[in-house]
Write an enzyme that holds these catalytic residues in place. Structure first.
Site, PDB file in Angstrom:
ATOM      1  N   GLU A  52       0.842  -1.190   0.000  1.00  0.00           N
ATOM      2  CA  GLU A  52       0.000   0.000   0.000  1.00  0.00           C
ATOM      3  C   GLU A  52       0.877   1.239   0.000  1.00  0.00           C
ATOM      4  OE1 GLU A  52      -2.658   0.030   3.257  1.00  0.00           O
ATOM      5  OE2 GLU A  52      -3.719  -1.800   2.689  1.00  0.00           O
ATOM      6  N   TYR A 100      -8.772  -5.830   6.109  1.00  0.00           N
ATOM      7  CA  TYR A 100      -7.956  -4.622   6.293  1.00  0.00           C
ATOM      8  C   TYR A 100      -6.781  -4.613   5.319  1.00  0.00           C
ATOM      9  CZ  TYR A 100      -4.790  -1.337   8.634  1.00  0.00           C
ATOM     10  OH  TYR A 100      -3.934  -0.302   8.915  1.00  0.00           O
ATOM     11  N   PRO A 229      -8.201  31.612  22.821  1.00  0.00           N
ATOM     12  CA  PRO A 229      -9.613  31.505  22.441  1.00  0.00           C
ATOM     13  C   PRO A 229      -9.928  30.193  21.726  1.00  0.00           C
ATOM     14  CG  PRO A 229      -8.655  33.606  21.740  1.00  0.00           C
ATOM     15  CD  PRO A 229      -7.524  32.732  22.152  1.00  0.00           C
ATOM     16  N   THR A 232      -9.556  28.435  17.035  1.00  0.00           N
ATOM     17  CA  THR A 232      -8.350  29.050  16.457  1.00  0.00           C
ATOM     18  C   THR A 232      -7.442  28.025  15.781  1.00  0.00           C
ATOM     19  OG1 THR A 232      -7.263  28.858  18.616  1.00  0.00           O
ATOM     20  CG2 THR A 232      -8.320  30.972  18.091  1.00  0.00           C
ATOM     21  N   GLY A 233      -7.815  26.738  15.851  1.00  0.00           N
ATOM     22  CA  GLY A 233      -7.035  25.700  15.184  1.00  0.00           C
ATOM     23  C   GLY A 233      -5.941  25.076  16.021  1.00  0.00           C
ATOM     24  N   LYS A 234      -5.885  25.385  17.325  1.00  0.00           N
ATOM     25  CA  LYS A 234      -4.792  24.849  18.137  1.00  0.00           C
ATOM     26  C   LYS A 234      -4.895  23.332  18.313  1.00  0.00           C
ATOM     27  CE  LYS A 234      -6.919  26.430  22.538  1.00  0.00           C
ATOM     28  NZ  LYS A 234      -8.082  27.147  21.932  1.00  0.00           N
ATOM     29  N   SER A 235      -6.110  22.795  18.429  1.00  0.00           N
ATOM     30  CA  SER A 235      -6.271  21.339  18.539  1.00  0.00           C
ATOM     31  C   SER A 235      -5.866  20.647  17.244  1.00  0.00           C
ATOM     32  CB  SER A 235      -7.721  20.983  18.886  1.00  0.00           C
ATOM     33  OG  SER A 235      -8.087  21.494  20.144  1.00  0.00           O
TER      34      SER A 235
END
Length: 354
Positions: A52, A100, A229, A232-235
């Protein structure tokens, strides 16, 4: 997939062997023929091997090998071929493993006849060594000859029906220890895409020694604390770095992966984070108590933790002076600036002049 930790002794005992060769461009037929010869003494019955492509373009191989007699070995290098070392696992469900392997192959080779295992495997389990064995001898025989979790539980149920009915959770626990679940190959939930992810230069300096380089003997990594805040894309950025343990809402140790490079604690209030000192301090070999499980020792090597918090749940506001002193000594603290994002805005198409 990463190989088992070198801190644990290696033992493989199963008639169904699942192998993954990362970064291996070899021909599946050549690999299959060599594997077939390697297990000749255990009487090979079937093999399927598929090549793969990773998302980064590198090739890897998956193989399922079935033998008449369980492959029993303490040699972690037994399946090394042409300098390629595989991850070796017992196939918990051969049907699912085969599916799989065959999901998106670029090349496939099969030999022999596939043996589906849908019910309790009877196989060629040897008879008991003595005519009237006691309970301990029967249990030792089951442990020695079972080749899968399912077969182990079936044999226990057959020999000890009352114990199986009243103490099933203990037998399931020992079955999970003898035959761990297959760890599927890690695929980042946030692969590189548009818009591009980005981070502050100071955090780039933290990444190299703590995520991308192994820890020196006797040293510990440093954790990272990001507060700012929501949305904001931190995760997304934190989860894009590699194989990790991810906790949100609560810390669940039951699914802890020793092969992870780092941990993420996402949006969990300080007072609800057990073992926070061990996680923040990148400590090694500490004991945890999973919910509905037995105590266990985790983190065989120093591993950094990325703690993500919104401004209204700032951990530092909840800490005592002593806790804050420990936190600052073991963690890089990054407070986001107003309007800061962890991704670049998408490029807008040029507008046509009227």
């Amino acid at each position: 997939m990463a190989s088992s930790s070198s801190n644990r002794s290696f033992l493989h005992r199963n008639a169904n062997t699942f192998l993954t060769y990362p970064h291996c461009p070899e021909n599946p037929e050549i690999i299959s023929q060599k594997l077939w010869d390697l297990v000749a003494r255990w009487n090979p019955l079937y093999i399927v091997c598929a090549r793969e492509a990773h998302r980064d373009g590198n090739m890897h191989l998956h193989a399922l090998l079935q033998t008449d007699k369980p492959v029993r070995t303490t040699d972690a290098r037994i399946f090394d071929i042409e300098g390629f070392h595989p991850n070796i696992q017992s196939a918990k469900s051969v049907n699912k493993v085969r599916d799989y392997i065959l999901k998106e192959p670029l090349a496939v080779f099969e030999r022999g006849t596939f043996i589906p295992r849908k019910s309790c495997f009877q196989g060629n389990t040897p008879p008991f060594p003595k005519k009237n064995p006691n309970k301990d001898e029967i249990m030792a025989h089951i442990i020695s000859h079972a080749t899968s979790k399912q077969e182990y539980l079936c044999l226990v149920r057959k020999e000890f029906p009352y114990d199986w009915a009243t103490k099933l959770q203990y037998f399931e626990y020992s079955a999970n220890k003898l035959f761990p679940d297959i760890q599927e190959e890690f695929i980042s939930p946030h692969p590189p895409s548009s818009p591009d992810l980005l981070c502050n230069e100071s955090i780039k300096d933290w990444l190299q020694p703590n995520i991308y380089q192994p820890a020196d003997e006797g040293s510990r990594k440093q954790s990272l604390y990001i507060v700012g805040p929501t949305r904001t894309g931190k995760s997304t950025w934190a989860r894009s770095l590699g194989l990790h343990n991810y906790w949100q809402n609560n810390v669940d140790w039951s699914s802890y992966n020793e092969d992870a490079i780092y941990n993420i604690v996402d949006d969990i209030p300080f007072k609800y984070c057990p073992c926070w000192k061990q996680l923040v301090g990148c400590q090694k070999e500490f004991v945890v108590n999973p919910k509905y499980g037995k105590k266990k020792k985790v983190q065989m090597k120093s591993k950094p933790t990325i703690i993500l918090a919104n401004s209204d749940e700032d951990w530092m506001k909840e800490m005592t002076p002593g806790q804050l002193e420990y936190f600052e000594a073991n963690c890089m603290i990054y407070v986001m600036s107003p309007g800061e994002k962890w991704y670049s805005p998408p490029q807008l198409p040029p507008t046509e002049e009227v």
